[in-house]
Motif scaffolding. Structure first.
Motif, PDB file in Angstrom:
ATOM      1  N   TYR A 194      11.295   3.575   6.395  1.00 23.75           N
ATOM      2  CA  TYR A 194      10.604   4.843   6.240  1.00 23.75           C
ATOM      3  C   TYR A 194       9.264   4.830   6.955  1.00 23.75           C
ATOM      4  O   TYR A 194       8.759   3.775   7.381  1.00 23.75           O
ATOM      5  CB  TYR A 194      10.358   5.116   4.750  1.00 23.75           C
ATOM      6  N   GLU A 195       8.689   6.009   7.094  1.00 26.31           N
ATOM      7  CA  GLU A 195       7.275   6.166   7.430  1.00 26.31           C
ATOM      8  C   GLU A 195       6.699   7.165   6.434  1.00 26.31           C
ATOM      9  O   GLU A 195       7.305   8.200   6.154  1.00 26.31           O
ATOM     10  CB  GLU A 195       7.082   6.628   8.874  1.00 26.31           C
TER      11      GLU A 195
ATOM     12  N   LEU B 244      -1.159   8.178  12.152  1.00 30.87           N
ATOM     13  CA  LEU B 244      -1.201   6.772  12.559  1.00 30.87           C
ATOM     14  C   LEU B 244      -2.615   6.219  12.432  1.00 30.87           C
ATOM     15  O   LEU B 244      -2.813   5.072  12.006  1.00 30.87           O
ATOM     16  CB  LEU B 244      -0.691   6.621  13.993  1.00 30.87           C
ATOM     17  N   ALA B 245      -3.596   7.025  12.782  1.00 23.65           N
ATOM     18  CA  ALA B 245      -4.987   6.593  12.638  1.00 23.65           C
ATOM     19  C   ALA B 245      -5.355   6.396  11.176  1.00 23.65           C
ATOM     20  O   ALA B 245      -6.196   5.537  10.845  1.00 23.65           O
ATOM     21  CB  ALA B 245      -5.915   7.623  13.284  1.00 23.65           C
ATOM     22  N   ASP B 246      -4.694   7.153  10.285  1.00 23.70           N
ATOM     23  CA  ASP B 246      -4.959   7.023   8.846  1.00 23.70           C
ATOM     24  C   ASP B 246      -4.206   5.862   8.209  1.00 23.70           C
ATOM     25  O   ASP B 246      -4.325   5.638   7.003  1.00 23.70           O
ATOM     26  CB  ASP B 246      -4.568   8.320   8.131  1.00 23.70           C
ATOM     27  N   GLY B 247      -3.383   5.141   8.999  1.00 15.74           N
ATOM     28  CA  GLY B 247      -2.715   3.955   8.473  1.00 15.74           C
ATOM     29  C   GLY B 247      -1.223   4.051   8.299  1.00 15.74           C
ATOM     30  O   GLY B 247      -0.597   3.131   7.763  1.00 15.74           O
TER      31      GLY B 247
ATOM     32  N   SER C 113       0.818  -1.207   0.000  1.00 14.36           N
ATOM     33  CA  SER C 113       0.000   0.000   0.000  1.00 14.36           C
ATOM     34  C   SER C 113       0.855   1.262   0.000  1.00 14.36           C
ATOM     35  O   SER C 113       0.467   2.283  -0.577  1.00 14.36           O
ATOM     36  CB  SER C 113      -0.938  -0.007   1.209  1.00 14.36           C
ATOM     37  N   ASP C 114       2.045   1.215   0.631  1.00  9.91           N
ATOM     38  CA  ASP C 114       2.928   2.380   0.611  1.00  9.91           C
ATOM     39  C   ASP C 114       3.406   2.678  -0.804  1.00  9.91           C
ATOM     40  O   ASP C 114       3.486   3.835  -1.219  1.00  9.91           O
ATOM     41  CB  ASP C 114       4.135   2.145   1.522  1.00  9.91           C
ATOM     42  N   ARG C 115       3.708   1.627  -1.553  1.00 14.88           N
ATOM     43  CA  ARG C 115       4.142   1.812  -2.944  1.00 14.88           C
ATOM     44  C   ARG C 115       3.022   2.429  -3.766  1.00 14.88           C
ATOM     45  O   ARG C 115       3.248   3.338  -4.572  1.00 14.88           O
ATOM     46  CB  ARG C 115       4.572   0.465  -3.522  1.00 14.88           C
ATOM     47  N   ALA C 116       1.789   1.956  -3.559  1.00 15.38           N
ATOM     48  CA  ALA C 116       0.649   2.490  -4.300  1.00 15.38           C
ATOM     49  C   ALA C 116       0.370   3.941  -3.910  1.00 15.38           C
ATOM     50  O   ALA C 116       0.060   4.779  -4.760  1.00 15.38           O
ATOM     51  CB  ALA C 116      -0.586   1.625  -4.045  1.00 15.38           C
ATOM     52  N   ALA C 117       0.477   4.255  -2.601  1.00 15.43           N
ATOM     53  CA  ALA C 117       0.244   5.625  -2.145  1.00 15.43           C
ATOM     54  C   ALA C 117       1.283   6.573  -2.713  1.00 15.43           C
ATOM     55  O   ALA C 117       0.963   7.690  -3.148  1.00 15.43           O
ATOM     56  CB  ALA C 117       0.259   5.669  -0.621  1.00 15.43           C
ATOM     57  N   LEU C 118       2.530   6.141  -2.733  1.00 14.45           N
ATOM     58  CA  LEU C 118       3.597   6.972  -3.279  1.00 14.45           C
ATOM     59  C   LEU C 118       3.396   7.190  -4.777  1.00 14.45           C
ATOM     60  O   LEU C 118       3.584   8.297  -5.295  1.00 14.45           O
ATOM     61  CB  LEU C 118       4.943   6.310  -3.004  1.00 14.45           C
TER      62      LEU C 118
END
Length: 767
Positions: A709-710, A736-739, A510-515
């Motif tokens: 990373y964060e 953090l609440a947003d994931g 999901s981090d890759r998709a968000a980026l």
């Protein structure tokens, strides 16, 4: 090895790098190395990676080939009547060996896959096997990089037995021997043939070759180090370029590594192959060869045996070097083979850095005079331009570049000077110099960086660039006076190296998709934060490489330009004449950019222009020095940017650090301090791993680094908090609440997967 093509299948495999409409958009199942199966729709199948859509939450998931066992396409009905009849014969129990035939694949990690197939085709991506599946045929794809060897079709041995040419027991014995050879790993082969101490070398000297007279390709094939297909492809390439050796071609193909090839060549010549990192060198032998001769011919003496001088060379067939050694030492010389990097390491260790000893002695005498501290500018310039000093400094810099160091430290102590390199984030001492050489060395470096050579009481900064192997390397120089003399740090920015894509950096799921979503925006601000040396620029350039795939105008403003990239305009600012980030950005906005990358936001003017650019329809990428992702928001407001402007433009913040990778060749259980377990909330009985140190990692236990990373993504609730001027803690809690996964938690996940250590996780933790 044979490939059955008794049935021509209409579902042709992909050509290298192509994505046919027949395959893209097809439902597939990926079987990973860990046994996990992932279903989805194939969106990309290219060299090195495959991408699926339809995972959790519908995001895209990208798999490197090394993580894949096989990829199964959804079965397709057969239109070929002949194939349908043959399939019916199979279902009825007809054991006709011609169709379907058998296949067997041996993976590089020793695993196997076998079954029956109507046929198979090999291309530059991998092996495509077409298997019976009910009344249909399914295609199974195995990436080429994970295959050690394969067989499609009947076995030659069975044919020999059936025709009466050979007896079954002889064929079975030959098959067992072939299996032993073909499934050997490169590391196992190197372990078998490599010597690491003088006693083993003394026993091996004089032994006959284990592989006399074989051609190198046949030798590699017989040892199971390459397969038949790789050899044939290499020979085909050699026909087009007769000047190239088959070994070099196989290395370029990725079929074999240089160490393995060199070990095989040594065996074919009948000489030992030696690793030098833990070898116990004979001081008497070292004293018989001059440093100049060792460097010129890439050789190092190892020991004396029965009056003979045993010498390691990267090229043991160098007749000129061997003849010269016999003449200068007056002894018979016997060559052995060793990796080039090991020889350079040994030369650096035992002979020091390249310089002229006599000339340096003269400098030491001169520098010891009482008037040394009262030199004029001309005196210092003359001192820094002397040939041996120039060679010494150049030798340090070139050695650092070859070893891919990020920094050079010249650190004065009370009695001597330490020269250290930062390798994979850790400082490693490479040599110790006479303290009296320090003024000459610093003078030379100041001349290179266009600094005041006579000023020894104030800090100075400089820069220069050198050309090495046809490429440009930028050097940023810092000189600071200390109680023991002037200390120097040189940052190395090799513009030819370090470029990576987002997958190599380590973004997943999901981090890759968000980026990816942030990078596809046409406006907004994206920031990468972290301390110096945390890989921020590397990540930004990976993002630019992703954006560059679109038809957009990309302009960068940097100080300095760290990596050269085709297809974008790169501007290097110069603060001396007043050409600052803010000045450059005002002109860039008139140059019709779509995407702007700013090397660093460090003041209000630069931040204000970046915000205005993001508001007026530009995608702006930049770096900021903060510890956490949430801290970047408050940092912008501290620079004087109104919170409502930050909320309106900011798309996301990536905070990252670099951790060292475990060496995969020497992993052992990691001893963990109690304080680290308590701080990271790790159970007492949980086991972690780290590299113990071996030849592959030069005894450090680590090989390379990767980013942890964060990723803070600005959602609507978070945007409202930012515009209201919320505190850093409140912003972090909402993220953090947003994931958002905290950086420390992500590093801990890598430690649990044995990719890094708990010690590294503890070192870079944020909370």
């Amino acid at each position: 090895m044979t490939v059955s093509d008794s049935i021509r299948l209409p579902a042709a495999p992909l050509a290298a790098g192509e994505e046919t409409s027949e395959s893209i958009g097809t439902h597939v199942t990926v079987r990973r190395r860990n046994g996990e199966e992932v279903d989805g729709v194939l969106t990309s199948l290219t060299n090195g990676f495959l991408t699926l859509a339809g995972g959790e939450a519908g995001e895209e998931v990208r798999f490197p080939y090394q993580d894949v066992r096989y990829l199964v396409f959804a079965p397709r009905p057969r239109q070929d009547e002949e194939a349908r009849r043959l399939h019916q014969r199979l279902a009825a129990g007809d054991e006709d060996a011609s169709v379907p035939t058998t296949f067997e694949i041996v993976y590089r990690d020793g695993a196997k896959l076998s079954g029956r197939t109507f046929g198979a085709v090999v291309d530059q991506l991998g092996l495509h096997v077409f298997q019976p599946s009910g009344d249909a045929v399914r295609r199974t794809f195995i990436p080429l990089p994970v295959i050690e060897n394969y067989r499609v079709g009947g076995r030659l041995g069975d044919s020999l037995v059936e025709s009466g040419i050979a007896q079954r027991e002889h064929v079975e014995a030959a098959a067992r021997r072939q299996g032993e050879l073909r499934t050997r790993r490169l590391g196992d082969y190197l372990k078998d043939v490599t010597l690491i101490d003088s006693e083993a070398l003394r026993r091996a000297i004089g032994e006959k070759s284990r592989f006399p007279g074989q051609r190198i390709g046949e030798l590699l094939l017989s040892q199971g180090l390459i397969n038949e297909q790789q050899l044939q492809e290499g020979l085909a390439r050699q026909k087009n370029d007769r000047s190239r050796r088959i070994g070099d071609i196989l290395i370029d193909m990725g079929a074999v590594d240089r160490d393995t090839l060199q070990a095989a060549l040594a065996g074919n010549l009948g000489i030992p192959y030696v690793k030098l990192q833990r070898f116990d060198f004979d001081p008497e032998a070292l004293a018989m060869v001059t440093a100049e001769l060792a460097r010129k011919h890439d050789l190092v003496p190892l020991l004396l045996q029965d009056g003979r001088l045993i010498v390691a060379l990267s090229d043991p067939t160098d007749i000129e070097a061997l003849t010269l050694l016999r003449f200068t030492t007056g002894r018979p010389v016997e060559p052995v083979s060793a990796p080039e990097k090991d020889i350079k390491w040994a030369i650096s260790k035992f002979y020091g850095l390249e310089h002229s000893g006599d000339a340096l002695d003269e400098i030491l005498v001169e520098e010891s005079q009482p008037a040394a501290d009262r030199r004029s500018t001309e005196d210092f310039e003359r001192l820094g331009k002397q040939r041996p000093v120039v060679k010494l400094v150049n030798g340090v810099i070139l050695d650092a570049i070859k070893r891919q160091a990020s920094d050079i430290h010249i650190r004065p102590l009370e009695d001597n000077v330490n020269v250290l390199l930062r390798l994979d984030g850790a400082l490693e001492r490479i040599t110790i110099l006479n303290k009296k050489l320090l003024p000459a060395i610093v003078a030379r470096i100041k001349i290179m960086g266009r600094m005041d050579v006579s000023e020894r009481r104030l800090p100075q900064d400089g820069r220069t660039r050198i050309t090495q192997d046809g490429g440009v390397v930028d050097l940023r120089i810092s000189v600071v006076p200390t109680v023991h003399g002037e200390s120097v740090v040189i940052r190395i920015l090799d513009t030819r190296a370090g470029l990576k894509d987002l997958n190599e950096i380590g973004f997943e799921g999901s981090d890759r998709a968000a980026l990816q979503d942030m990078l596809e925006r046409t406006r907004g601000l994206m920031l990468v934060t972290g301390p110096t040396g945390s890989g921020k620029s590397t990540t930004l350039y990976a993002a630019l490489a992703e954006i560059r795939k679109r038809s957009v105008n990309i302009i960068t403003v940097e100080n300095p330009v760290e990596y050269h990239m085709d297809g974008i305009d790169q501007i290097q600012i110069d603060t001396a004449p007043g050409y600052t980030f803010a000045t450059a950005l005002r002109h860039v906005l008139r140059h019709d950019p779509d995407v702007i990358m700013i090397g660093e936001i460090r003041d209000h003017d630069t931040a204000q222009i970046a915000i205005e650019s993001a508001l007026t329809g530009h995608l702006v990428l930049s770096t900021l020095h903060t510890n956490s992702a949430a801290g970047a928001v408050t940092r912008l407001t501290q620079m004087g940017i109104e919170p409502y402007l930050v909320g309106a433009t900011l798309q996301g913040v990536l905070a990252q650090r670099l951790v060292r990778r475990n060496c995969p060749y020497c992993m052992a259980e990691e001893p963990v301090e109690k304080a680290a377990r308590e701080t990271l909330r790790v159970a007492e009985d949980e086991v972690f791993y780290r590299g113990a140190g071996c030849d592959h990692c030069n005894g450090t236990g680590y090989r390379g680094r990767l980013a942890v990373y964060e990723l803070l993504r600005v959602t609507e609730p978070l945007r409202r908090l930012i515009e209201a001027g919320a505190s850093e803690d409140a912003i972090r809690a909402q993220a953090l609440a947003d994931g958002m996964v905290p950086l420390t938690e992500q590093a801990l996940r890598l430690a649990r997967r044995r990719i890094t250590t708990l010690e590294e996780t503890y070192r870079i933790r944020l909370d």
